[in-house]
Structures are given as C-alpha cells and as structure tokens.
Design a protein around this motif. Structure first.
Motif, PDB file in Angstrom:
ATOM      1  N   THR A   1       0.837  -1.205   0.000  1.00  0.00           N
ATOM      2  CA  THR A   1       0.000   0.000   0.000  1.00  0.00           C
ATOM      3  C   THR A   1       0.867   1.248   0.000  1.00  0.00           C
ATOM      4  O   THR A   1       0.631   2.192  -0.760  1.00  0.00           O
ATOM      5  N   LEU A   2       1.896   1.253   0.838  1.00  0.00           N
ATOM      6  CA  LEU A   2       2.832   2.373   0.888  1.00  0.00           C
ATOM      7  C   LEU A   2       3.495   2.597  -0.469  1.00  0.00           C
ATOM      8  O   LEU A   2       3.577   3.729  -0.960  1.00  0.00           O
ATOM      9  N   ALA A   3       3.957   1.525  -1.089  1.00  0.00           N
ATOM     10  CA  ALA A   3       4.630   1.633  -2.386  1.00  0.00           C
ATOM     11  C   ALA A   3       3.682   2.162  -3.462  1.00  0.00           C
ATOM     12  O   ALA A   3       4.094   2.927  -4.336  1.00  0.00           O
ATOM     13  N   ALA A   4       2.404   1.790  -3.389  1.00  0.00           N
ATOM     14  CA  ALA A   4       1.426   2.212  -4.405  1.00  0.00           C
ATOM     15  C   ALA A   4       0.962   3.655  -4.205  1.00  0.00           C
ATOM     16  O   ALA A   4       0.715   4.369  -5.181  1.00  0.00           O
ATOM     17  N   THR A   5       0.836   4.074  -2.939  1.00  0.00           N
ATOM     18  CA  THR A   5       0.237   5.387  -2.666  1.00  0.00           C
ATOM     19  C   THR A   5       1.232   6.436  -2.190  1.00  0.00           C
ATOM     20  O   THR A   5       0.950   7.633  -2.259  1.00  0.00           O
ATOM     21  N   GLY A   6       2.361   5.999  -1.650  1.00  0.00           N
ATOM     22  CA  GLY A   6       3.315   6.933  -1.068  1.00  0.00           C
ATOM     23  C   GLY A   6       2.918   7.378   0.332  1.00  0.00           C
ATOM     24  O   GLY A   6       3.607   8.182   0.956  1.00  0.00           O
ATOM     25  N   GLU A   7       1.814   6.843   0.835  1.00  0.00           N
ATOM     26  CA  GLU A   7       1.302   7.208   2.158  1.00  0.00           C
ATOM     27  C   GLU A   7       1.405   6.020   3.109  1.00  0.00           C
ATOM     28  O   GLU A   7       1.126   4.884   2.731  1.00  0.00           O
ATOM     29  N   VAL A   8       1.772   6.299   4.358  1.00  0.00           N
ATOM     30  CA  VAL A   8       1.820   5.258   5.385  1.00  0.00           C
ATOM     31  C   VAL A   8       0.380   4.927   5.784  1.00  0.00           C
ATOM     32  O   VAL A   8      -0.374   5.821   6.161  1.00  0.00           O
ATOM     33  N   PRO A   9      -0.029   3.672   5.665  1.00  0.00           N
ATOM     34  CA  PRO A   9      -1.398   3.310   6.054  1.00  0.00           C
ATOM     35  C   PRO A   9      -1.642   3.609   7.539  1.00  0.00           C
ATOM     36  O   PRO A   9      -0.723   3.516   8.356  1.00  0.00           O
ATOM     37  N   GLY A  10      -2.858   3.928   7.881  1.00  0.00           N
ATOM     38  CA  GLY A  10      -3.200   4.208   9.269  1.00  0.00           C
ATOM     39  C   GLY A  10      -3.570   2.932  10.016  1.00  0.00           C
ATOM     40  O   GLY A  10      -3.786   1.881   9.417  1.00  0.00           O
ATOM     41  N   GLY A  11      -3.640   3.038  11.333  1.00  0.00           N
ATOM     42  CA  GLY A  11      -4.108   1.936  12.162  1.00  0.00           C
ATOM     43  C   GLY A  11      -3.151   0.778  12.327  1.00  0.00           C
ATOM     44  O   GLY A  11      -3.563  -0.314  12.707  1.00  0.00           O
ATOM     45  N   LEU A  12      -1.862   0.997  12.070  1.00  0.00           N
ATOM     46  CA  LEU A  12      -0.874  -0.083  12.174  1.00  0.00           C
ATOM     47  C   LEU A  12      -0.320  -0.175  13.594  1.00  0.00           C
ATOM     48  O   LEU A  12      -0.269   0.824  14.314  1.00  0.00           O
ATOM     49  N   ASP A  13       0.116  -1.370  13.985  1.00  0.00           N
ATOM     50  CA  ASP A  13       0.864  -1.512  15.234  1.00  0.00           C
ATOM     51  C   ASP A  13       2.117  -0.635  15.141  1.00  0.00           C
ATOM     52  O   ASP A  13       2.617  -0.370  14.039  1.00  0.00           O
ATOM     53  N   ASP A  14       2.646  -0.234  16.299  1.00  0.00           N
ATOM     54  CA  ASP A  14       3.817   0.658  16.310  1.00  0.00           C
ATOM     55  C   ASP A  14       4.978   0.132  15.485  1.00  0.00           C
ATOM     56  O   ASP A  14       5.594   0.865  14.718  1.00  0.00           O
ATOM     57  N   TRP A  15       5.312  -1.163  15.642  1.00  0.00           N
ATOM     58  CA  TRP A  15       6.478  -1.696  14.928  1.00  0.00           C
ATOM     59  C   TRP A  15       6.244  -1.718  13.418  1.00  0.00           C
ATOM     60  O   TRP A  15       7.174  -1.491  12.644  1.00  0.00           O
ATOM     61  N   LEU A  16       5.001  -1.936  13.010  1.00  0.00           N
ATOM     62  CA  LEU A  16       4.690  -1.977  11.586  1.00  0.00           C
ATOM     63  C   LEU A  16       4.668  -0.563  11.003  1.00  0.00           C
ATOM     64  O   LEU A  16       5.122  -0.333   9.881  1.00  0.00           O
ATOM     65  N   ALA A  29       6.536   1.826  12.106  1.00  0.00           N
ATOM     66  CA  ALA A  29       7.958   2.174  12.009  1.00  0.00           C
ATOM     67  C   ALA A  29       8.587   1.561  10.756  1.00  0.00           C
ATOM     68  O   ALA A  29       9.455   2.171  10.130  1.00  0.00           O
ATOM     69  N   LEU A  30       8.150   0.387  10.383  1.00  0.00           N
ATOM     70  CA  LEU A  30       8.657  -0.293   9.190  1.00  0.00           C
ATOM     71  C   LEU A  30       8.318   0.487   7.921  1.00  0.00           C
ATOM     72  O   LEU A  30       9.010   0.388   6.917  1.00  0.00           O
ATOM     73  N   CYS A  31       7.250   1.275   7.995  1.00  0.00           N
ATOM     74  CA  CYS A  31       6.768   2.047   6.854  1.00  0.00           C
ATOM     75  C   CYS A  31       7.308   3.480   6.848  1.00  0.00           C
ATOM     76  O   CYS A  31       6.853   4.308   6.062  1.00  0.00           O
ATOM     77  N   ARG A  32       8.243   3.764   7.719  1.00  0.00           N
ATOM     78  CA  ARG A  32       8.802   5.132   7.807  1.00  0.00           C
ATOM     79  C   ARG A  32      10.314   5.090   7.682  1.00  0.00           C
ATOM     80  O   ARG A  32      10.945   4.099   8.008  1.00  0.00           O
ATOM     81  N   ASP A  33      10.869   6.212   7.250  1.00  0.00           N
ATOM     82  CA  ASP A  33      12.309   6.287   7.044  1.00  0.00           C
ATOM     83  C   ASP A  33      13.102   6.161   8.329  1.00  0.00           C
ATOM     84  O   ASP A  33      14.013   5.373   8.419  1.00  0.00           O
ATOM     85  N   GLY A  34      12.739   6.911   9.359  1.00  0.00           N
ATOM     86  CA  GLY A  34      13.505   6.874  10.601  1.00  0.00           C
ATOM     87  C   GLY A  34      12.864   6.050  11.695  1.00  0.00           C
ATOM     88  O   GLY A  34      13.422   5.869  12.753  1.00  0.00           O
ATOM     89  N   GLY A  35      11.658   5.554  11.463  1.00  0.00           N
ATOM     90  CA  GLY A  35      10.980   4.734  12.454  1.00  0.00           C
ATOM     91  C   GLY A  35      10.137   5.506  13.446  1.00  0.00           C
ATOM     92  O   GLY A  35       9.395   4.926  14.206  1.00  0.00           O
ATOM     93  N   GLY A  36      10.247   6.835  13.436  1.00  0.00           N
ATOM     94  CA  GLY A  36       9.465   7.649  14.361  1.00  0.00           C
ATOM     95  C   GLY A  36       8.086   7.950  13.810  1.00  0.00           C
ATOM     96  O   GLY A  36       7.874   7.981  12.592  1.00  0.00           O
ATOM     97  N   ALA A  37       7.139   8.215  14.708  1.00  0.00           N
ATOM     98  CA  ALA A  37       5.747   8.445  14.300  1.00  0.00           C
ATOM     99  C   ALA A  37       5.610   9.607  13.319  1.00  0.00           C
ATOM    100  O   ALA A  37       4.783   9.568  12.422  1.00  0.00           O
ATOM    101  N   GLY A  38       6.425  10.620  13.451  1.00  0.00           N
ATOM    102  CA  GLY A  38       6.317  11.767  12.546  1.00  0.00           C
ATOM    103  C   GLY A  38       7.263  11.696  11.363  1.00  0.00           C
ATOM    104  O   GLY A  38       7.287  12.605  10.523  1.00  0.00           O
ATOM    105  N   ASP A  39       8.043  10.645  11.274  1.00  0.00           N
ATOM    106  CA  ASP A  39       9.015  10.532  10.185  1.00  0.00           C
ATOM    107  C   ASP A  39       8.313  10.283   8.858  1.00  0.00           C
ATOM    108  O   ASP A  39       7.239   9.676   8.810  1.00  0.00           O
ATOM    109  N   PRO A  40       8.931  10.744   7.777  1.00  0.00           N
ATOM    110  CA  PRO A  40       8.300  10.561   6.461  1.00  0.00           C
ATOM    111  C   PRO A  40       8.398   9.116   5.966  1.00  0.00           C
ATOM    112  O   PRO A  40       9.193   8.324   6.475  1.00  0.00           O
ATOM    113  N   ALA A  41       7.587   8.828   4.975  1.00  0.00           N
ATOM    114  CA  ALA A  41       7.670   7.533   4.295  1.00  0.00           C
ATOM    115  C   ALA A  41       8.982   7.476   3.518  1.00  0.00           C
ATOM    116  O   ALA A  41       9.517   8.516   3.133  1.00  0.00           O
TER     117      ALA A  41
END
Length: 158
Positions: free
Chosen positions: A93-108, A110-122
């Motif tokens: 989903t991230l690869a198709a839209t460029g957006e981090v999907p909502g409602g994910l567990d914290d570790w997941l 983080a897997l969808c972000r560059d730095g792993g932080g909640a405010g970090d970009p995709a």
C-alpha cells in the motif's frame, strides 16, 4: 582413584540488558528476549523477525527462533507468518500510494517510515518497493526459517 582432579569452573558472562524498542533497528549479533509470561515476547519476536528480513536483508533461512514448547513454536510460526503478511500488505500500500497506512501496530508503522518515528516521512518510492518485495518474498519462503523448541534446535545442530 585416578589422578584426575575435577573442579567446577564458573564462567561469568557479561551481558547488557536493554529495553527493547520495536520501533528501532534490530540489534546486531545474537539477541535473547527474556520476560515473564504474558509480557509480549511473541509480539516482540514477531516484530524482530519481520524487521530483520525487511530492513536488514536477512533471508528467511537465516532466521533462528527458539522457544520452550512445541505449542509456543507453532504459535510463533503463525504469528511471524501473520506479521510478514501484514507487513507485505502495508508496504505494498505504501509503495502504491506513497502514504503510510493508518491503524498499524507501532512496529509496523515504524517499518513504513524512514527513521521509524511516528512523525518521520515515508521512505522514497524505490525503498518502499524494495521493502514490499522483501516482505512478499519472505512470506513465500517462511517455511525455510528455523522456528523450533530448544530440543528441536539441539537435534538439528547434532
């Protein structure tokens, strides 16, 4: 009595105890996750296995997860499979839209972000596709991972 002298030698092993942050990078080398019942070991091991494959490039045949009982090993295998599937879907989903999907567990998340932080970009689109591909490939080869009991591991090692 033979001339042999038996003595017990105590080896002291120093180990560093750290809080396990599932939003951070996988620790390098050997890691042991130890905690009381019901504290989230299976959850943590699932996150670490998925992160190791997706972020650090581990192959599934390089995963070794050891637990005490057959039931625990079976549960771990199922949870890791589910975690890998969830990661593949979220990263696709991230690869198709460029957006981090909502409602994910914290570790997941983080897997969808560059730095792993909640405010970090995709991550960049190429990196998002690489992560999605790694998760999908791992899902199809997960049966190559060694997820077993202590007894099972010893039998394989011998």
């Amino acid at each position: 009595m033979s001339g042999a002298i038996e003595r017990e030698v105590e080896h002291e092993v120093e180990c560093e105890v750290e809080h396990l942050d599932l939003r951070g990078r996988l620790p390098h080398g050997l890691s042991a996750v130890e905690a009381s019942a019901g504290t989230g070991k299976t959850y943590a091991l699932t996150a670490l296995a998925v992160q190791g494959v997706v972020l650090d490039g581990l192959r599934t045949d390089e995963l070794l997860v050891v637990t005490f009982t057959r039931a625990a090993a079976k549960e771990l295998r199922g949870r890791i499979r589910t975690g890998m599937r969830d990661a593949a879907v979220a990263l696709r989903t991230l690869a198709a839209t460029g957006e981090v999907p909502g409602g994910l567990d914290d570790w997941l998340d983080a897997l969808c972000r560059d730095g792993g932080g909640a405010g970090d970009p995709a991550p960049a689109p190429d990196e998002a596709r690489r992560r999605a591909s790694a998760a999908a490939r791992a899902l199809s080869t997960l049966d190559r991972a060694t997820i077993t009991t202590l007894h099972g591991f010893c039998q394989e090692a011998l």
